[in-house]
Design an enzyme around this catalytic site. Structure first.
Site, PDB file in Angstrom:
ATOM      1  N   CYS A  80      -9.909   0.154  13.662  1.00 45.33           N
ATOM      2  CA  CYS A  80     -10.088  -0.392  12.318  1.00 45.33           C
ATOM      3  C   CYS A  80     -11.292  -1.324  12.233  1.00 45.33           C
ATOM      4  O   CYS A  80     -11.779  -1.593  11.137  1.00 45.33           O
ATOM      5  CB  CYS A  80      -8.836  -1.147  11.883  1.00 45.33           C
ATOM      6  SG  CYS A  80      -7.355  -0.119  11.774  1.00 45.33           S
ATOM      7  N   GLY A 115      -1.470  13.493   5.274  1.00 46.40           N
ATOM      8  CA  GLY A 115      -0.513  12.467   4.870  1.00 46.40           C
ATOM      9  C   GLY A 115       0.251  11.937   6.057  1.00 46.40           C
ATOM     10  O   GLY A 115       0.037  12.355   7.202  1.00 46.40           O
ATOM     11  N   ARG A 187      10.174   2.938  -2.031  1.00 44.80           N
ATOM     12  CA  ARG A 187      11.000   3.571  -0.993  1.00 44.80           C
ATOM     13  C   ARG A 187      10.832   2.887   0.363  1.00 44.80           C
ATOM     14  O   ARG A 187       9.755   2.402   0.702  1.00 44.80           O
ATOM     15  CB  ARG A 187      10.671   5.052  -0.879  1.00 44.80           C
ATOM     16  CG  ARG A 187       9.288   5.396  -0.366  1.00 44.80           C
ATOM     17  CD  ARG A 187       9.164   6.896  -0.192  1.00 44.80           C
ATOM     18  NE  ARG A 187       7.830   7.310   0.192  1.00 44.80           N
ATOM     19  CZ  ARG A 187       7.385   7.290   1.451  1.00 44.80           C
ATOM     20  NH1 ARG A 187       8.154   6.852   2.425  1.00 44.80           N
ATOM     21  NH2 ARG A 187       6.145   7.692   1.729  1.00 44.80           N
ATOM     22  N   CYS A 198       2.786  -1.601   2.174  1.00 38.77           N
ATOM     23  CA  CYS A 198       1.890  -0.880   3.083  1.00 38.77           C
ATOM     24  C   CYS A 198       0.625  -0.456   2.352  1.00 38.77           C
ATOM     25  O   CYS A 198       0.664  -0.063   1.192  1.00 38.77           O
ATOM     26  CB  CYS A 198       2.577   0.373   3.637  1.00 38.77           C
ATOM     27  SG  CYS A 198       4.235   0.099   4.316  1.00 38.77           S
ATOM     28  N   CYS A 199      -0.505  -0.507   3.059  1.00 40.11           N
ATOM     29  CA  CYS A 199      -1.752  -0.027   2.460  1.00 40.11           C
ATOM     30  C   CYS A 199      -1.780   1.494   2.463  1.00 40.11           C
ATOM     31  O   CYS A 199      -1.098   2.136   3.269  1.00 40.11           O
ATOM     32  CB  CYS A 199      -2.955  -0.577   3.236  1.00 40.11           C
ATOM     33  SG  CYS A 199      -3.189   0.173   4.864  1.00 40.11           S
TER      34      CYS A 199
END
Length: 380
Positions: A80, A115, A187, A198-199
Site C-alpha cells: 500500500c 471482487g 452487512r 471498510c474501504c
C-alpha cells in the site's frame, strides 16, 4: 540536503474503471500533470511509478507515452506504500542533487480481480492459514474495543465523518454521506467490522511533480515544500504482537517529525491510511494526535473534523475516496498540495499550513505491516 518542492498534482478520479488498465490510468494522471504544469518531457530527469498489481515496468509503460523516454525510470512495489515510496525516492533524488525535476505517480486497477478481498503475498505463513486484511483489522478492532472501552458506534463515527468529507470530493469513489444507521445496518464483514467500516477496492491514479528550488522558480506554479519524507519497514519478531499499537507508523512518523523539525501539535491536516475505520483510531494515536486509547473520544468530540483541532482525512480518506493500492499515497500528496495552496475548494481546511500524509500496508508474517511512508508538507 537540497529543499524539495511539489509544483503540481493530478488525480484520475477513483472508482470502478474496469475498461482501463493500470497503465492507462497512470498515463491519464501523468498527462494531466504535464498539461497543468507546462513541464516539457525533456525537462524531467527521472521518473518513479508505484503499483502493487500493475505489472512489470509499469512506470516505463506510462512515462514513455508522455515522452519521458531514455531517462532513468523506476517501477516501485511496496504494498500500500508503493506510490508514497515512489514519491520518497523522487524526493531523495532531488534532495541529493542528482535530479532537479521528477515525476512520481501511482496507479492501480483492482477491478481486474473481480471482487472480494485482495490477494496477498504468497508463501507466507499467516496468509497460507487464511489471513486477509479485513480479518486482521477486525482482530485489531476487537482488541481496541476490549482494552479501551470503545464501542462499534465509535467505529461508525469514523465512517460517518469520512463519508461526509468525501461527499464534497469530486475525485472520490463514494460521494455520498452516510448516517450512523447506514453504517450499523450495513452487512457484516468480520466482527465487529461491517461493510461501511471498510474501504472499497478502487481503480485510479495520481501524479505529482517534484522539483528543486530553481525549477520551481522557473515554472512559477504554486508550490509546497516537503519538509519530511520517511519510509520504514516492519520490525520482524515472532513474540507477542500488540494489535492496538502500529509500531511501524510510530517509528516512521518520528523520523519524519525529526527531519521536519515539527511535531503533532503543528499539523493542520492529516491524510491517513484509514483502510478500515479502526485504522484511523490506531494510526492517529501512533502519529501522536491523541493519547493511546483516546482517539475514539477525539472523533466523538469533533476534534478530527475538517474544522476541528486537526482535520483527519478531509478528502474523505480511503473509506470514501477509495483505495487503489499503488495510487493512494500519491493521491494523499495531491490532496495535501491542494490544501496548502488554497485550491481544495469545498474540502478546504481553513488556514492550512502544515500537512502530513501517512500510508502503510503489506500483511506478512512477523511484522505489524510491511512498509510505511510518512510525508510532511508545509507552505514555506
Amino acid at each position: 540536503m537540497k529543499p524539495v518542492f511539489v509544483a503540481g498534482a493530478a488525480v484520475h478520479p477513483f472508482g470502478k474503471h474496469r475498461e482501463l488498465s493500470a497503465a492507462e490510468l497512470g498515463y491519464r494522471a501523468v498527462r494531466d500533470l504535464i498539461q497543468s504544469t507546462g513541464i516539457t518531457p525533456d525537462r524531467v530527469d527521472t521518473g518513479f511509478g508505484g503499483s502493487s498489481y500493475g505489472g512489470s515496468l509499469l512506470a516505463q509503460r506510462v512515462l514513455q507515452r508522455v515522452g519521458v523516454s531514455g531517462q532513468p525510470v523506476y517501477t516501485v512495489e511496496n504494498a500500500c506504500a508503493s506510490g508514497a515510496s515512489a514519491v520518497h525516492l523522487g524526493w531523495q533524488a532531488i534532495a541529493a542533487g542528482t535530479a532537479d525535476c521528477v515525476i512520481a505517480f501511482g496507479a492501480e486497477n483492482l477491478s481486474a480481480f473481480g471482487g472480494g478481498t485482495l490477494p496477498l503475498t504468497t508463501a507466507d505463513l499467516e496468509i497460507d492459514q487464511g489471513m486477509v486484511m479485513p480479518g486482521a483489522y477486525a482482530m485489531r478492532a476487537q482488541r481496541y474495543l476490549h482494552d479501551f472501552g470503545a464501542t462499534p458506534d465509535d467505529l461508525g463515527r469514523v465512517s460517518v465523518k469520512n463519508r461526509r468529507n468525501g461527499a464534497d470530493n469530486p475525485r472520490a469513489h463514494f460521494q455520498k454521506a452516510a448516517t450512523a444507521g447506514d453504517v450499523a445496518e450495513s452487512r457484516p464483514v468480520a466482527d465487529p467490522l461491517r461493510l461501511l467500516h471498510c474501504c472499497p477496492n478502487s481503480d485510479g491514479a495520481a501524479a505529482v511533480l517534484l522539483c528543486s528550488e530553481d525549477v520551481a522558480r522557473e515554472l512559477g506554479s504554486p508550490t509546497v515544500r516537503i519538509r519530511g519524507s520517511a519510509v520504514r519497514s516492519g520490525l520482524f519478531h515472532t513474540s507477542y504482537r500488540d494489535m492496538t499499537w502500529p509500531d511501524i507508523t510510530a517509528r516512521t512518523a518520528r523520523a519524519a517529525y525529526d527531519m521536519a523539525e515539527l511535531g503533532p501539535a503543528d499539523l493542520d491536516l492529516v491524510e491517513l491510511h484509514d483502510a478500515f475505520s479502526i485504522a484511523e483510531l490506531l494510526h492517529s494515536e501512533a502519529l501522536g494526535l491523541a493519547e493511546r486509547g483516546q482517539a475514539f473520544k477525539a472523533v466523538s468530540a469533533g476534534e478530527f473534523d475538517r474544522d476541528g483541532r486537526v482535520a483527519i482525512s478531509p478528502s474523505g480518506g480511503l473509506l470514501s475516496r477509495g483505495h487503489p493500492v499503488g495510487a493512494t499515497g500519491v493521491t494523499q500528496i495531491c490532496e495535501a498540495y491542494w490544501q496548502l495552496t488554497g485550491q481544495a475548494g469545498p474540502l478546504q481546511v481553513p488556514g492550512a499550513e502544515v500537512a502530513l500524509t501517512h500510508v502503510t500496508g503489506g500483511g506478512i508474517f512477523g511484522v505489524d505491516n510491511g512498509a510505511c511512508a510518512v510525508h510532511i508538507l508545509t507552505t514555506t
